[in-house]
Write an enzyme that holds these catalytic residues in place. Structure first.
Site, PDB file in Angstrom:
ATOM      1  N   ASP A 284       0.942  -1.011  -0.330  1.00  0.00           N
ATOM      2  CA  ASP A 284       0.158  -0.031  -0.232  1.00  0.00           C
ATOM      3  C   ASP A 284       0.837   1.420   0.183  1.00  0.00           C
ATOM      4  O   ASP A 284       2.354   1.341   0.331  1.00  0.00           O
ATOM      5  CB  ASP A 284      -0.553   0.011   0.944  1.00  0.00           C
TER       6      ASP A 284
HETATM    7  N1  URA Z   1      -1.042  -6.263   4.194  1.00  0.00           N
HETATM    8  C1  URA Z   1      -1.404  -5.052   3.829  1.00  0.00           C
HETATM    9  O1  URA Z   1      -2.737  -4.122   4.357  1.00  0.00           O
HETATM   10  N2  URA Z   1      -1.175  -3.767   3.253  1.00  0.00           N
HETATM   11  C2  URA Z   1       0.136  -4.109   2.621  1.00  0.00           C
HETATM   12  O2  URA Z   1       0.545  -3.430   1.927  1.00  0.00           O
HETATM   13  C3  URA Z   1       0.719  -5.178   3.174  1.00  0.00           C
HETATM   14  C4  URA Z   1       0.112  -6.034   3.445  1.00  0.00           C
END
Ligand code: URA
Length: 238
Positions: free
Chosen positions: A107
């Site tokens: 993310d």
């Molecule tokens: N899980 C999440 O919530 N975000 C990420 O970026 C990776 C795994």
């Protein structure tokens, strides 16, 4: 292939034909080296220096396969380009003269280990559920999820109608109002770690991926990258 090589070997390396077939192709006068037709067998060329053409088309070696571990900073998008003009992860490896793409995604506000490669096969393998590649995160979560909640998360909870696969979770540190936990999962559902902790009422405040399998970020600083060797690659699947 930096040094001089025999022309037929170079043609084979570039996927034109087998080495024996390449000899025939040369004899037939279909190959030029820097503009000159070559029909003799002893010819050697220097890859990258001599221009080799077969049937009027440039002969070039396959791209070298390259694997890079990046420590993604927060605020970088896991894409090749961003219409909104935000910084993209591939800009962190500008010094590498290959078209690399990210394996999976982190993310925007997640930092840490992200693999970039031009090897589509390996990228698929890492993401394929059959290989169950472990991904380990450090998550700072709100509050203090007790053992019961953590065991529930380990066993699996229902997110968007589907149970999560087993996970391994341990508490690293209790802070006054937050907890730092380590969580290892092998699925790669969108925002999975955040959704899992939302489920038990302890939302994630910040998230960092620290490893793929046993390949850890180690001392790699934020925004830095390193090229992986075959020993590093094996660790991904441990
Ligand atoms: N899980 C999440 O919530 N975000 C990420 O970026 C990776 C795994």
């Amino acid at each position: 292939m930096k040094e001089q090589v025999r022309l037929q070997k170079y043609l084979a390396h570039c996927g034109i034909s087998s080495r024996r077939k390449a000899e025939e192709i040369i004899k037939q006068g279909r190959v030029t080296v820097s503009g000159v037709v070559v029909t003799s067998m002893g010819e050697k060329i220097t890859p990258g220096k001599d221009t080799v053409m077969c049937d009027g088309r440039l002969v070039s070696p396959p791209d070298e396969l390259i694997y890079v571990l990046v420590n993604k900073p927060k605020g970088y998008v896991t894409t090749l380009s961003d219409p909104q003009g935000r910084p993209v992860v591939t800009s962190l490896v500008r010094d590498i003269d290959q078209r690399l793409f990210p394996v999976g995604r982190l993310d925007l506000d997640t930092e840490g280990a992200l693999l970039l490669t031009n090897d589509g096969e390996l990228a698929q393998k890492i993401q394929h559920p059959r290989f169950q590649t472990n991904k380990t995160y450090e998550a700072l979560v709100q509050g203090h999820p007790g053992q019961a909640k953590l065991r529930d998360l380990e066993k699996g909870v229902e997110i968007e109608g589907k149970m999560t696969a087993p996970a391994v979770i341990s508490v690293i540190k209790h802070l006054q109002r937050q907890t730092l936990v380590k969580i290892t999962i092998h699925e790669g559902r969108k925002r999975q770690v955040k959704k899992m902790f939302d489920f038990v009422g302890n939302p994630v405040i910040s998230l960092k991926r620290i490893a793929y399998g046993k390949l850890y970020l180690g001392k790699l600083g934020t925004g830095e990258h390193k090229i992986l060797n075959s020993r590093d690659l094996k660790k991904i699947f441990l």
